[in-house]
Design an enzyme around this catalytic site. Structure first.
Site, PDB file in Angstrom:
ATOM      1  N   LYS A  33      90.555  85.478  89.698  1.00  0.00           N
ATOM      2  CA  LYS A  33      91.276  86.733  89.880  1.00  0.00           C
ATOM      3  C   LYS A  33      90.485  87.616  90.821  1.00  0.00           C
ATOM      4  O   LYS A  33      89.268  87.512  90.916  1.00  0.00           O
ATOM      5  CB  LYS A  33      91.477  87.454  88.545  1.00  0.00           C
ATOM      6  CG  LYS A  33      92.401  86.741  87.573  1.00  0.00           C
ATOM      7  CD  LYS A  33      92.572  87.559  86.299  1.00  0.00           C
ATOM      8  CE  LYS A  33      93.504  86.862  85.316  1.00  0.00           C
ATOM      9  NZ  LYS A  33      93.664  87.648  84.068  1.00  0.00           N
ATOM     10  N   GLY A  34      91.186  88.485  91.509  1.00  0.00           N
ATOM     11  CA  GLY A  34      90.520  89.408  92.413  1.00  0.00           C
ATOM     12  C   GLY A  34      91.496  90.445  92.906  1.00  0.00           C
ATOM     13  O   GLY A  34      92.650  90.494  92.467  1.00  0.00           O
ATOM     14  N   SER A  35      91.039  91.278  93.825  1.00  0.00           N
ATOM     15  CA  SER A  35      91.897  92.330  94.356  1.00  0.00           C
ATOM     16  C   SER A  35      93.082  91.753  95.127  1.00  0.00           C
ATOM     17  O   SER A  35      94.125  92.384  95.253  1.00  0.00           O
ATOM     18  CB  SER A  35      91.085  93.245  95.270  1.00  0.00           C
ATOM     19  OG  SER A  35      90.511  92.495  96.329  1.00  0.00           O
ATOM     20  N   TYR A  36      92.928  90.535  95.640  1.00  0.00           N
ATOM     21  CA  TYR A  36      93.983  89.879  96.412  1.00  0.00           C
ATOM     22  C   TYR A  36      95.119  89.390  95.525  1.00  0.00           C
ATOM     23  O   TYR A  36      96.257  89.286  95.955  1.00  0.00           O
ATOM     24  CB  TYR A  36      93.401  88.668  97.143  1.00  0.00           C
ATOM     25  CG  TYR A  36      92.831  87.650  96.186  1.00  0.00           C
ATOM     26  CD1 TYR A  36      93.616  86.620  95.688  1.00  0.00           C
ATOM     27  CD2 TYR A  36      91.521  87.760  95.734  1.00  0.00           C
ATOM     28  CE1 TYR A  36      93.106  85.718  94.779  1.00  0.00           C
ATOM     29  CE2 TYR A  36      91.010  86.863  94.834  1.00  0.00           C
ATOM     30  CZ  TYR A  36      91.799  85.838  94.354  1.00  0.00           C
ATOM     31  OH  TYR A  36      91.287  84.953  93.443  1.00  0.00           O
ATOM     32  N   VAL A  38      95.822  86.300  92.222  1.00  0.00           N
ATOM     33  CA  VAL A  38      95.423  85.338  91.196  1.00  0.00           C
ATOM     34  C   VAL A  38      95.419  83.933  91.787  1.00  0.00           C
ATOM     35  O   VAL A  38      96.218  83.617  92.666  1.00  0.00           O
ATOM     36  CB  VAL A  38      96.402  85.386  89.995  1.00  0.00           C
ATOM     37  CG1 VAL A  38      95.955  84.444  88.888  1.00  0.00           C
ATOM     38  CG2 VAL A  38      96.526  86.802  89.456  1.00  0.00           C
ATOM     39  N   VAL A  39      94.498  83.094  91.276  1.00  0.00           N
ATOM     40  CA  VAL A  39      94.487  81.670  91.613  1.00  0.00           C
ATOM     41  C   VAL A  39      94.673  80.882  90.326  1.00  0.00           C
ATOM     42  O   VAL A  39      93.975  81.129  89.336  1.00  0.00           O
ATOM     43  CB  VAL A  39      93.172  81.246  92.290  1.00  0.00           C
ATOM     44  CG1 VAL A  39      93.209  79.755  92.629  1.00  0.00           C
ATOM     45  CG2 VAL A  39      92.939  82.053  93.555  1.00  0.00           C
ATOM     46  N   ASP A 151      82.220  83.380 109.891  1.00  0.00           N
ATOM     47  CA  ASP A 151      81.850  83.871 108.554  1.00  0.00           C
ATOM     48  C   ASP A 151      81.414  82.716 107.661  1.00  0.00           C
ATOM     49  O   ASP A 151      81.818  82.627 106.504  1.00  0.00           O
ATOM     50  CB  ASP A 151      83.022  84.622 107.923  1.00  0.00           C
ATOM     51  CG  ASP A 151      82.605  85.428 106.695  1.00  0.00           C
ATOM     52  OD1 ASP A 151      81.402  85.740 106.575  1.00  0.00           O
ATOM     53  OD2 ASP A 151      83.473  85.736 105.860  1.00  0.00           O
TER      54      ASP A 151
END
Length: 598
Positions: A33-36, A38-39, A151
């Site tokens: 999970k993150g600001s983007y 869900v996986v 990156d």
């Protein structure tokens, strides 16, 4: 219990909302999970494969984020290579003009190189060599397509239990075109400082080159050798101090080419520093590895080798033939025409929708013929509700449904260009891939044999070299020989790569994942302690670990990842290079990993 199940079903329904392709996938668990968004890990019911589905929320809220996502999905469609993460599909949205979220289906990877380095202090020289080989091979493919990643860092290199690495997160990547200003100066460079080339620290050069990625790979490889970041700078000035502490002060002609006046003045006024011998900095590393590392970390970008030149280094002498490593045709300028224009959110929505249709060939054809009419598809919520209810009733024991054929195929490049393979050539060892291992042992106590698809009982695990209390690691995975080199020409749709290395020999290291249960771990630890020590003891790396800064939102906290470095064939049989080709690792307690597009 019933309320809990209803809550779970509601979360799963909210994950897919009204996307028609959701009928194809059965959700297993949330792995990130993150600001983007869900996986989730899921099963593709048409193929039986495990996949990772990333839901990216509110794609068009910010134009810069939407452009990054567009850039990445386009590059991953065009760059098909075993060492680059693959997008298997992108779900079709219910409406062309109103969708806000996108669902990207990736191949599932268990971990990333950051977690591997963080949790293991017993990586062998064979691991070091194989890791660097794969990273350079991915770079060679990208750079022949005129793509700069910009990156590269351990968190952007995914890892599997068989030591397979794949580069991900192309959101900052750029395609170089000789007639555009983007090859001269990029003002938006915001990559992680620790892996940033010195010419980028102060915007040194007037023209960037693929050498920026070569430097990053050198920093990553040094971190693999020691277990900690090589240049953990707290600022640009501190970063330059750390670099010059190891490499010495640069030559006057190198400083003269510095673009940033303050950085140029700082380097000119810096006290004289001498190069620290790499054998002193990395006392346990292979001398050939250190010689190559010193080339990768040259302060002047003109002194760094290309990826192809690095692959030709004596360090990889018997691992593969450089001429057989695949290359990519340069990407057409038209693919990234949008980079030259000022785009609105609707423009980007149209371009992303067009990329999504690349994974739905028939709909793409209809779309082109109808000049962009929208497509509406029924909701899959009812179907998913039945799936999860059935799983609850059967305690999650149902198997995946596997129809004989897939309905849709993606549209990547049709082939990857590589040199022809001589049919009379020596049989090869699969140096980059091995058969996938099962996630857990079967109920009958057997694991599949990778050599002949037979099964054998599980024996007590061998004692792990340099094991720690309570740490259980099993043995490693097989590398399969291919006896028919006529079929070994490179295919972009496969993740196998063949190289002429060793005589035909089947290796069966018997790798499997242990279930993540405490009782079984204790039992296995007791059995492992009763076994005699193996003859091969891996080199111990520095176990000191730095504080984890800038945590990846895709990676959840986890227990240690274990890797067993035991080689099943003595080095005396094939020599160090032969041993490198069969060096693999097994992970346990795998956490979530990131797939880019943050």
């Amino acid at each position: 219990m019933q309320k809990t199940q209803e809550k779970k079903n509601m979360k799963e329904m909210e994950f897919f909302t009204e996307y028609g392709d959701a009928n194809r996938y059965r959700i297993l668990e949330v792995i990130g999970k993150g600001s983007y968004g869900v996986v989730c890990a899921a099963i593709d019911t048409q193929t039986g494969e495990k996949v990772a589905i990333k839901k990216i929320n509110d794609v068009f809220e910010h134009v810069s984020d939407a452009l990054r996502i567009l850039r990445e999905v386009k590059l991953l469609r065009l760059l098909r290579h075993p060492d680059i993460v693959e997008i298997k599909s992108i779900m079709l949205p219910p409406s062309k003009r109103e969708f806000k979220d996108i669902y990207v289906v990736f191949e599932l990877m268990e971990s990333d190189l950051h977690q591997v380095i963080k949790a293991n202090d017993d990586l062998t020289r064979e691991h070091h060599q194989f890791f660097l080989y794969q990273m350079l091979r991915a770079l060679k493919y990208m750079h022949t397509a005129n793509v700069y990643h910009r990156d590269l860092k351990p968190k952007n290199i995914l890892a599997n239990a068989n030591c397979k690495l794949k580069v991900c997160d192309f959101g900052l990547a750029r395609v170089s075109f000789n007639d555009t200003p983007t090859t001269v100066f990029w003002t938006d460079y915001v990559a992680t400082r620790w892996y940033r080339a010195p010419e980028l620290c102060g915007s040194f050069c007037s023209k960037y080159t693929p050498a920026i990625d070569i430097w990053s790979i050198g920093c990553i490889f040094a971190e693999v050798l020691t277990g900690k970041p090589l240049f953990p700078g707290k600022s640009v000035v501190h970063q330059l101090d750390l670099i010059t502490d190891l490499l010495g002060t640069p030559k006057s002609e190198t400083i003269a080419g510095v673009r940033n006046e303050k950085a140029r003045k700082y380097l000119n006024e810096m006290r004289k520093k001498n190069l620290v011998p790499f054998s002193q900095k990395f006392p346990n590393a292979d001398p050939l590895a250190l010689r190559l590392l010193q080339r990768l970390l040259a302060f002047d970008p003109k002194d760094r080798p290309t990826a192809a030149e690095a692959l030709a280094d004596p360090y990889f002498k018997c691992l593969a033939k450089v001429e057989r490593e695949p290359s990519c045709q340069p990407i057409s300028k038209m693919e990234f025409e949008f980079e030259r224009r000022r785009l609105t959110k609707d423009d980007i929505r149209e371009l992303i929708y067009r990329e999504i249709l690349e994974y739905h060939p028939q709909l793409l054809k209809d779309y082109m013929n109808s000049e962009g009419s929208s497509f509406l598809y029924p909701s899959a919520i009812g179907h998913l509700r039945k799936q999860f209810a059935y799983l609850e009733e059967n305690s999650g024991k149902s198997g995946p449904v596997i129809p004989p054929d897939r309905k849709h195929a993606s549209l990547p490049r049709s082939a990857v260009h590589s040199s022809a393979v001589n049919s009379n050539a020596q049989p090869s060892l699969n140096a980059s891939d091995s058969r996938r291992v099962s996630i857990e042992p079967s109920r009958n106590g057997v694991v599949p044999s990778t050599s002949a698809y037979s099964t054998k009982p599980l024996g007590p695990p061998p004692r792990v070299p340099s094991g720690k209390p309570g740490r259980v690691v099993e043995s490693s995975v097989t590398y399969e020989n291919d006896r028919n080199l006529k079929e070994s020409s490179y295919d972009a749709r496969t993740s196998y790569y063949r190289s002429t290395v060793l005589p035909p020999q089947t290796v069966s290291p018997n790798c499997y994942f242990l279930p993540n249960t405490m009782n079984q771990e204790k039992r296995s630890g007791t059995e492992a302690a009763s076994q005699p020590k193996p003859q091969f003891v891996p080199t111990q790396c520095n176990s000191a670990k730095p504080a984890e800064l800038n945590p990846n939102p895709y990676v959840q906290s986890q227990h240690k990842v274990g890797i067993d470095a035991k080689l099943l064939h003595a080095q005396s049989q094939y020599g160090p290079a032969g041993a490198a080709a069969v060096a693999v690792a097994a992970h346990r307690n795998i956490g979530a990993v990131g797939y880019g597009m943050s």
